[in-house]
Scaffold this motif. Structure first.
Motif, mmCIF file in Angstrom:
data_model
loop_
_atom_site.group_PDB
_atom_site.id
_atom_site.type_symbol
_atom_site.label_atom_id
_atom_site.label_comp_id
_atom_site.label_asym_id
_atom_site.label_seq_id
_atom_site.Cartn_x
_atom_site.Cartn_y
_atom_site.Cartn_z
ATOM 1 N N UNK A 141 -82.705 5.903 -6.621
ATOM 2 C CA UNK A 141 -83.799 5.073 -6.160
ATOM 3 C C UNK A 141 -85.114 5.510 -6.790
ATOM 4 N N UNK A 142 -85.321 6.818 -6.958
ATOM 5 C CA UNK A 142 -86.601 7.275 -7.487
ATOM 6 C C UNK A 142 -86.830 6.815 -8.920
ATOM 7 N N UNK A 143 -85.763 6.488 -9.645
ATOM 8 C CA UNK A 143 -85.923 5.985 -11.013
ATOM 9 C C UNK A 143 -86.609 4.623 -11.047
ATOM 10 N N UNK A 144 -86.591 3.914 -9.915
ATOM 11 C CA UNK A 144 -87.213 2.591 -9.873
ATOM 12 C C UNK A 144 -88.701 2.647 -9.550
ATOM 13 N N UNK A 145 -89.225 3.830 -9.295
ATOM 14 C CA UNK A 145 -90.643 3.997 -8.971
ATOM 15 C C UNK A 145 -91.447 4.092 -10.265
ATOM 16 N N UNK A 146 -92.445 3.225 -10.403
ATOM 17 C CA UNK A 146 -93.314 3.270 -11.583
ATOM 18 C C UNK A 146 -94.143 4.542 -11.572
ATOM 19 N N UNK A 147 -94.360 5.098 -12.757
ATOM 20 C CA UNK A 147 -95.176 6.300 -12.891
ATOM 21 C C UNK A 147 -96.306 6.044 -13.871
ATOM 22 N N UNK A 148 -97.267 6.919 -13.830
ATOM 23 C CA UNK A 148 -98.352 6.911 -14.800
ATOM 24 C C UNK A 148 -98.511 8.330 -15.326
ATOM 25 N N UNK A 149 -98.811 8.439 -16.597
ATOM 26 C CA UNK A 149 -98.960 9.753 -17.227
ATOM 27 C C UNK A 149 -100.402 9.937 -17.659
ATOM 28 N N UNK A 150 -100.944 11.088 -17.342
ATOM 29 C CA UNK A 150 -102.315 11.426 -17.703
ATOM 30 C C UNK A 150 -102.307 12.627 -18.625
ATOM 31 N N UNK A 189 -106.359 23.569 -25.491
ATOM 32 C CA UNK A 189 -104.993 23.381 -25.028
ATOM 33 C C UNK A 189 -104.907 22.028 -24.330
ATOM 34 N N UNK A 190 -103.702 21.530 -24.189
ATOM 35 C CA UNK A 190 -103.508 20.230 -23.550
ATOM 36 C C UNK A 190 -102.199 20.212 -22.779
ATOM 37 N N UNK A 191 -102.126 19.294 -21.843
ATOM 38 C CA UNK A 191 -100.920 19.102 -21.061
ATOM 39 C C UNK A 191 -100.891 17.645 -20.620
ATOM 40 N N UNK A 192 -99.759 17.238 -20.094
ATOM 41 C CA UNK A 192 -99.633 15.909 -19.517
ATOM 42 C C UNK A 192 -99.034 16.056 -18.134
ATOM 43 N N UNK A 193 -99.406 15.152 -17.246
ATOM 44 C CA UNK A 193 -98.853 15.124 -15.904
ATOM 45 C C UNK A 193 -98.429 13.690 -15.611
ATOM 46 N N UNK A 194 -97.242 13.527 -15.070
ATOM 47 C CA UNK A 194 -96.741 12.218 -14.692
ATOM 48 C C UNK A 194 -96.624 12.184 -13.179
ATOM 49 N N UNK A 195 -97.196 11.147 -12.574
ATOM 50 C CA UNK A 195 -97.193 10.997 -11.123
ATOM 51 C C UNK A 195 -96.809 9.565 -10.771
ATOM 52 N N UNK A 196 -96.303 9.348 -9.563
ATOM 53 C CA UNK A 196 -95.984 7.984 -9.150
ATOM 54 C C UNK A 196 -97.254 7.119 -9.086
#
Length: 96
Positions: free
Chosen positions: A1-10, A18-25
């Motif tokens: 079910x969690x695969x159907x939740x849209x996410x956004x990546x920042x 340095x850099x990183x990315x975070x993906x959240x619902x």
């Protein structure tokens, strides 16, 4: 079910290059956004709140802090108040 939740990546970039990315619902971001806040503003608010909360805990509820930690906590609280227009204690109802 969690695969159907849209996410956004920042993307996060630091002064030290340095850099990183975070993906959240995406729906969670929408849920905590205030008014017409952008995704970046909303996540920025959550990040600052998290740092302020963690610093507060370390200094006031942890094993005690040294002068450097207390200075860091004081500074994040100043930044918190600048961003939100209220103190951490006023925002959270948790004051000492």
């Amino acid at each position: 079910m969690s695969d159907s939740v849209d996410t956004t990546t920042l993307s996060i970039e630091a002064d030290d290059e340095t850099a990183d990315e975070i993906t959240v619902p995406a729906g969670l971001v929408d849920l905590v956004a205030e008014g017409d806040q952008s995704t970046a503003e909303t996540v920025g608010d959550v990040v600052l709140l998290s740092f302020a909360s963690r610093a507060h805990h370390l200094v006031h509820h942890g094993e005690g802090g040294d002068e450097e930690l207390e200075a860091q906590e004081e500074r994040v609280m100043e930044l918190f108040e600048e961003r939100f227009g209220v103190t951490f204690g006023e925002a959270t109802g948790h004051q000492h």
